[in-house]
Design an enzyme around this catalytic site. Structure first.
Site, short mmCIF file in Angstrom:
data_model
loop_
_atom_site.label_atom_id
_atom_site.label_comp_id
_atom_site.label_asym_id
_atom_site.label_seq_id
_atom_site.Cartn_x
_atom_site.Cartn_y
_atom_site.Cartn_z
N LYS B 65 -8.85 -26.40 -7.42
CA LYS B 65 -8.67 -27.74 -7.99
C LYS B 65 -9.01 -28.80 -6.95
CE LYS B 65 -5.16 -30.40 -10.58
NZ LYS B 65 -3.76 -30.37 -11.08
N SER B 140 -3.28 -31.20 -15.96
CA SER B 140 -4.39 -31.81 -15.25
C SER B 140 -5.34 -30.81 -14.61
CB SER B 140 -3.84 -32.76 -14.17
OG SER B 140 -3.19 -32.02 -13.16
N SER B 164 0.97 -29.09 -15.07
CA SER B 164 -0.48 -29.19 -14.92
C SER B 164 -1.22 -27.87 -14.74
CB SER B 164 -0.83 -30.11 -13.74
OG SER B 164 -0.71 -31.46 -14.14
#
Ligand SMILES: [Zn+2]
Lengths: 491, 471
Positions: B65, B140, B164
């Protein structure tokens, strides 16, 4: 300026923990001075995204020692808060500090420190002490913000551990403030917190108010002489405002070091909201009674104790004792010397304070034991005590020792060893008087001219005579001459 | 299900595999699928030379990420303000992965600064759901989920502050774990809300998930809230060994009815969830329904704390030291400079910073922040009671199907049902896992388990069994 009863002065003192090896929250060196800009940095003290602070445990330990020495109430847990404001020298745009309130407390509060002014003992109350991180430094290439087209930022200082010491407004004159700061600095040196010879290791915010007026804070004053000047300036300024009927408003002012004046800033202190809140990255550190007990047991000797010891154990006068103690290194040196000689303590203290210190110089005081090893000075003093050398030679020898000579070799090479006195000196005096008939005539008419003859005797003995003894012998001889002359006249 | 990662590492160790093959395949897939789904913000074009032959992840491709810093590899947090930020250091997890021979093939798309539930606040455009491009993949960690779901990689790292990792896992049909707070180092994870942020593994199988987790969970002296790994090699053994069906008989699954019967919950999803429960029950699991109305307050408490911390954490993004500059500091005063540069934040990030700054300001702190901390403590103790004696909270992975990619993100109503079960784990620091249990058309169905502190071994064991039961 004498103490004015309507003046109230409080201090916020920021001291860098220069004795720590690393910064407060990262492993960068705490020795940031004289390094090329932005070389003493890491992701943590640059506040780079993703970096996290880790508390330097030694900093907490040092702060606790200060709290103990200042007779403070120590918190059960140490917690950290973030203080938010935007400024380019503050890499995270918040400072990790401590705060009283919002579930966060100072390391310690409600203590005091005693200090001397004009021979009186005064007590200043300490409101609280905190640990916090130092910001970086803005550098203007022209030296001034006004004329520089751009500003440069050096983060080498960013994250250095600062101890903030806040007093109650217990001072009423610059004299009291300076006496207190001297005492505090000495204390912090004894606690191995900071080396105040390093530039910028102590900065002070001074709060000044006159009866009937609001508190004005003068930020960031660097040296003791500037602190004195800032207080004098600010008291005068506020007084003249009051005389004109203008009410002094609460504000923050800056000290202009060049012009020696305080300058108003646009921000009113009451308007600032730093949005303090507990730092979610730093869990509280609990202070166990055991830890405090261990620290109390291992506290170094504090200045007051050493001062008393020098007087009581070594017979040093109160005055010389405070001079020696005011420099930790000097007091230590004195004790090292006294371990090796039986000379009277007050005499040794006097020679160290009045002769040696002057030759070594303030700025090299930290290396005094390297410049003249205690054993060398002790040897010199021991020879003085045994009467082998005179005080005159001691005074001549000290600059030579400071320049690196060793006592034994120096005395031997100069032929200073062996005191000339008694019968031996009397013979030399006779010779000198014979060879300086004119000077003798002068001296017979004018007693002040005897010193010239003393000088001749010192020369003839290679300074190995005690000038006082020589003076007495010459005086005696001259009296004998006078008596003879009178006898002849009588006949 | 057999783990591709473990098989490859084993083959490589025996000299039966080419160390470049796995990464080559991943990059080929990425080149095909990234343009379709917008998975990566920065994708490595070439295979690095001299790949390791040994290490627990030698030659294994992984997606990271883009809020986890990687030395010399651009890290943007999907924000214009960090568009050109190339870190000079790597996160602790990245160092661990590289030491074990893993190959980072790229940095995945995400909601800007991990703020969002749909993956649509990214400054680089939204990631599309590989199961159906009309749907959001969830956020996210949208890119990491899509990278696994689309088959580019078997392993990815996300971060989970309020769900997330788990929401995108649920919406793309992959496994995701939010570890116990302190189990995985946060050093190098760009902070959103420090007291809740955790890096979490995402994977295509339960074994891969456990295996990756066994590697990244360890004590880190650079993270002041790190506790490390209390399990020794137990998690790795779980990854390697056959599923242990006994685990189902040793636990008590508790379903808080407020989290299932939410007014916004989707009936057909709830029905699928019930069907999954029956199946688990028939395999020997003890399941009971409980009621705890205070759980519905979780999102309010979460948002107050998360926004406050975010407003503080994001203060450093000012264009002075790194990131983009809209305006040069020579031209204006500092205040203007900050305001102009910070205008680079997207709408959602600005909203959260402003609300957070407001909450922390004089007069409101006590009203909101202090109250939220108090409520957090109360919720924690309530949940501890629920979990005592081998209890595990069981909820749908998401009580609603993936929302359309063009969903109006300013309409928060539909996400309310999603928030409470996910944020509960972050507020309490508890570990939580999302396990796929099938599909209804292109809509993935999953369950979420929240266990007591340091119960990842149990959660991962259950995941392995569940995977077999529903596989
Ligand atoms: Zn540093």
């Amino acid at each position: 300026m004498s103490s004015d009863t309507d003046v109230k002065i409080g201090l916020e003192i920021h001291v860098q923990l220069t004795s720590l090896k690393t910064k407060l929250f990262c492993s960068c060196s705490s020795d940031y001075r004289d390094k090329p800009p932005n070389t003493n940095v890491c992701p943590v003290c640059l506040g780079l995204p993703g970096s996290l602070p880790v508390v330097n445990q030694k900093a907490i330990e040092k702060a606790l020692r200060v709290a103990i020495a200042l007779n403070m109430k120590i918190a059960e847990k140490i917690s950290w808060a973030r203080k938010h404001y935007f400024y380019p020298d503050l890499p995270k745009n918040y400072q990790i500090t401590q705060y009283e309130g919002k579930g966060v407390t100072s390391i310690a509060k409600e203590g005091y420190l005693e200090y001397h002014v004009n021979g009186n003992v005064k007590r200043a109350r300490i409101r609280r002490i905190n640990l916090e991180e130092d910001p970086g430094k803005i550098v203007y290439h022209t030296g001034s913000m006004l004329t520089s087209k751009y500003s440069l930022i050096d983060y080498n200082r960013s994250g250095i551990a600062l101890l903030e010491i806040v007093t109650e407004p217990d001072f009423s004159s610059p004299r009291e403030v300076l006496a207190f700061l001297h005492e505090l600095r000495t204390l912090l040196e004894y606690l191995d917190i900071a080396d105040f010879k390093l530039e910028g290791s102590m900065r002070v915010d001074v709060n000044i108010s006159l009866a009937g007026g609001s508190r004005v804070e003068v930020k960031n004053v660097g040296s003791l002489s500037d602190i004195e000047a800032a207080i004098v300036y600010e008291v005068t300024r506020q007084r003249s405002l009051a005389e004109k009927g203008v009410k002094v408003e609460m504000e923050t002012r800056h000290w202009d070091q060049e012009r020696k004046v305080t300058v108003g800033t646009r921000t009113k202190e009451s308007e600032e909201d730093y949005r303090y809140f507990p730092d979610p990255n730093l869990p509280p550190v609990y202070i166990s009674p055991n830890m405090l007990e261990d620290l109390s047991k291992t506290m170094p000797e504090l200045p007051q104790t050493v001062r008393k010891k020098l007087v009581q154990v070594y017979g040093v006068s109160e005055y010389l004792s405070s001079v020696l103690v005011s420099e930790k290194k000097l007091a230590e040196y004195f004790e090292e010397v006294m371990k090796r000689t039986n000379i009277d303590g007050d005499r040794a203290a006097s020679i160290i304070v009045n002769d040696l210190v002057g030759w070594v110089g303030e700025e090299r005081m930290n290396q005094i034991d390297k410049i003249v090893p205690a054993s060398e000075l002790a040897e010199l003093l021991e020879l003085l005590k045994s009467g082998t050398i005179t005080i005159k030679i001691v005074k001549e020898a000290i600059p030579e020792l400071v320049s690196g000579k060793r006592t034994r070799e120096l005395l031997a090479s100069k032929g200073w060893i062996g005191k000339v006195s008694g019968h031996e000196l009397a013979e030399i005096v006779d010779t000198v008087l014979k060879e300086n008939a004119n000077a003798v005539t002068d001296a017979l008419n004018n007693p002040k001219a005897i010193q010239h003859l003393v000088g001749k005797v010192m020369e003839a003995t290679n300074k190995r005579a005690d000038p006082k003894e020589a003076f007495e012998l010459i005086s005696k001889k001259l009296e004998e001459f006078k008596a003879k002359v009178r006898l002849q006249e009588d006949r | 299900m057999k783990s591709r990662v473990l098989n490859f590492v084993e083959d490589l160790r025996r000299g039966a595999a080419d160390q470049y093959k796995y990464v080559e395949k991943a990059l080929e897939e990425a080149a095909k699928k990234d343009p379709k789904f917008n998975i990566f913000i920065t994708l490595k074009g070439e295979i690095p030379e001299n790949l390791a032959l040994s290490g627990k992840l030698a030659g294994v491709p992984i997606a990271i990420k883009d809020n986890i810093v990687t030395k010399d590899l651009r890290t943007t947090c999907a924000s214009r303000i960090l568009e050109n930020f190339v870190p000079k250091y790597s996160a602790t997890v990245v160092k661990i992965l590289e030491k074990e021979g893993a190959v980072i093939i790229g940095k995945t798309n995400m909601d800007e600064f991990a703020m969002g539930a749909l993956g649509t606040t990214s400054a680089f455009g939204p990631t599309l759901n590989p199961l159906d491009v009309k749907l959001s993949p969830g956020g996210s960690s949208s890119g990491s989920a899509a990278a696994v779901s689309s088959g580019i990689v078997d392993l990815a790292l996300g971060s989970d502050t309020g769900g997330s990792v788990r929401l995108p896992a649920a919406w793309t049909g992959v496994f995701g774990l939010k570890p116990t707070y302190g189990a995985v180092s946060r050093f190098g994870l760009i902070s959103y809300a420090d007291s809740m942020d955790q890096i979490g593994p995402m994977a295509s199988t339960a074994s891969d998930l456990a295996y990756l987790y066994s590697i990244i969970s360890s004590f880190d002296p650079l993270d002041p809230t790190s506790s490390g790994n209390p399990w020794g090699d137990k998690i790795e053994r779980i990854a390697r060994e056959e599923p242990d069906y006994d685990i189902l008989r040793s636990i008590k699954l508790k379903v808080p009815k407020e989290l299932v019967e939410h007014p916004q919950a989707d009936d057909s999803i709830v029905k699928e969830f019930s069907r999954a429960l029956s199946k688990l029950e028939s395999e020997g699991a003890e399941i009971s329904e409980i009621s705890e109305p205070s759980l519905l307050k979780v999102p309010q408490v979460y948002y107050i704390i998360a926004f406050s911390e975010a407003s503080s954490n994001l203060a450093r993004f000012d264009g002075v030291r790194y990131g983009s500059r809209v305006i040069m500091p020579e031209e204006v005063d500092w205040d203007t400079y900050y305001m102009e540069n910070r205008a680079l934040f997207g709408w959602e990030v600005k909203r959260r910073i402003m609300l957070g700054a407001f909450i922390l300001s004089k007069g409101y702190y006590e009203m909101y922040y202090s109250m939220a901390l108090k409520a957090r403590g109360m919720i924690k103790s309530k949940v501890e009671q629920m979990l005592s004696g081998g209890g595990i909270i069981l909820t749908p992975g998401s009580p609603i199907p993936p929302l359309p990619i063009d969903y109006d993100a300013t309409d928060l109503s539909r996400l309310n049902a999603v928030d409470a079960p996910l944020m509960l784990a972050n507020l309490t620091g508890l570990p939580a896992i999302t396990i796929p249990v099938g599909k209804r058309g292109s809509i993935p169905i999953s369950i979420q388990l929240i266990g007591s502190l340091w119960s990842e071994d149990i959660l991962l064991s259950i995941a392995k069994v569940t995977e077999e039961i529903f596989g």
